[in-house]
Design an enzyme around this catalytic site. Sequence first.
Site, PDB file in Angstrom:
ATOM      1  N   GLU A 169       2.421   1.445  -7.815  1.00 39.78           N
ATOM      2  CA  GLU A 169       1.125   2.138  -7.750  1.00 39.78           C
ATOM      3  C   GLU A 169       1.283   3.512  -8.388  1.00 39.78           C
ATOM      4  O   GLU A 169       2.306   4.180  -8.205  1.00 39.78           O
ATOM      5  CB  GLU A 169       0.633   2.316  -6.302  1.00 39.78           C
ATOM      6  CG  GLU A 169       0.269   1.007  -5.621  1.00 39.78           C
ATOM      7  CD  GLU A 169      -0.265   1.188  -4.213  1.00 39.78           C
ATOM      8  OE1 GLU A 169      -0.922   2.219  -3.944  1.00 39.78           O
ATOM      9  OE2 GLU A 169      -0.031   0.298  -3.385  1.00 39.78           O
ATOM     10  N   GLU A 215       4.454   0.567   1.947  1.00 36.83           N
ATOM     11  CA  GLU A 215       4.361   1.977   2.348  1.00 36.83           C
ATOM     12  C   GLU A 215       4.597   2.281   3.824  1.00 36.83           C
ATOM     13  O   GLU A 215       3.729   2.827   4.512  1.00 36.83           O
ATOM     14  CB  GLU A 215       2.994   2.536   1.946  1.00 36.83           C
ATOM     15  CG  GLU A 215       2.804   2.618   0.456  1.00 36.83           C
ATOM     16  CD  GLU A 215       1.614   3.475   0.057  1.00 36.83           C
ATOM     17  OE1 GLU A 215       0.728   3.721   0.887  1.00 36.83           O
ATOM     18  OE2 GLU A 215       1.583   3.909  -1.102  1.00 36.83           O
TER      19      GLU A 215
END
Length: 482
Positions: free
Chosen positions: A381, A166
């Site tokens: 995710e 991320e």
Amino acid sequence: MKKEFPSNFLWGASSSAYQVEGAAFEDGKKASQQDVINQGSYEQFGFATAEIASDQYHHFKEDVALMKEMGFTCYRFSIAWSRIFPDGVGEVNPLGVKYYHDLIDELKKHGIEPIVTMYHYDCPWALVEKYGGWLNRQIVEDFTAYAKFIINEYKDDVRIWTTINEQSIIVQYWTQKCWIPEEYLDGTHDQMRYQINHYMNLCHAIACNLVHELVPGGIVGSAIGYSSIYPLTGKPEDVMAMQNAQALRNDYYTDIYFKGIYNKAAFTYLEEHGLAPVIEPGDMELIASHTSDFLALNYYASECAKACPEDSGLSIRWSGVNRSGKKGDIDGFETHPGFYQMCRNPELDTTDWDWAIDPIGLEYLLRDLYNRYNKPLMITENGLGAYDTLSEDGKVHDDYRIDYLREHIRAMKRAMDKGVEMIAYCPWSAVDLLSTSNGVKKRYGLIYIDRTDDDPKECARIRKDSFYWYQKVLASNGAELD
Ligand code: BG6
């Protein structure tokens, strides 16, 4: 007639080292920046520290057995850099190396494919003390040594690698995801957000090249925090703001991974505001030399953007956070005057932490990304952060999580039916874990961990209702969602 999920589609769930392992100072591991950051959140907000987390370090066999019981065919986890190199560089910690061998062996014994993330927010604290961690370009050399070591060490057992978790979220929420000194927080050092990201782009490229060089049949990509973005209204100004937000929040990262370039509109905006990274000779050639085989996506919520005129009187601000877990308590929205301002989407319900619940947003971004880059995608995710209750019957009735996951799997499937190539679905998370922003009371797991922010107790594992539901989904290879 809709197609079935492919027979080689991987089903599992995800975690990250510091959020789940615990044993933060055991068997030779030294502190990571997350041990320090979370100690601060404990003192400031009463959130659990990373010291014990979900204690997976001591429960990994039990956890893998539960994953097997659910029918997992993959498990995505990260390696803690400071467990392998306690000082970030130099001496290797044999017990740390052994831990991940043991975990991987246990997974493979149960037919579960490991998907390994090299870095998930947890820079060794020794490197922060030595030179500021990600604030210093030296990190690229040290990350390279770490990446080379783990790739070589685990290459016989690990085929699928993700590099840095991320980057987009690290730019947005840099103090939660990186150690940033107090004097950098007055707004005059914000260029460093993009400088850190530039160093990460170099690391990503190097890591991709290493996987391709060292792992026979290995595939590698980034795992990015990615949200679809809608305009607040159909007004052309809002639609333009949506495009600007898309450029700076999303394309700025994915264009690096798949085109090897910085997105022009985003980079121009950064240059105009003194935020652009310093690029040294050879950097862009290195970045362009790599190939990502896939893009791994962490998707929780969609976002909304509206116009924000240059003369709005507002100044630049970054994404807001809701610390309390009471709907509406978010402390602000990202603002870039003259470019865009993020805002609440009045069409969507949210979680208690103000994350918009939007399965169609997933379908939208999968189709958009696949059409633009034509690379396979995986979900690393996706999940619902919620207050779960251990009921008097000893069970956790999390039907809200089942609804959330069911609708997102359906959305992913609709995208697949339109031709999007998907490798895996790994919701966040296998077991409950330490949230990056809200302690352990905000839960994501299919498996309940019996602990609170104040009291780690024994970290007993309890199957939630979502555990049994997911088990049926996996047994039917995604056909039985109800
Ligand atoms: C992703 C991260 O941003 O979101 C995870 O990769 C994180 O580490 C997850 O836990 C959920 O966010 P939060 O703040 O609720 O933990």
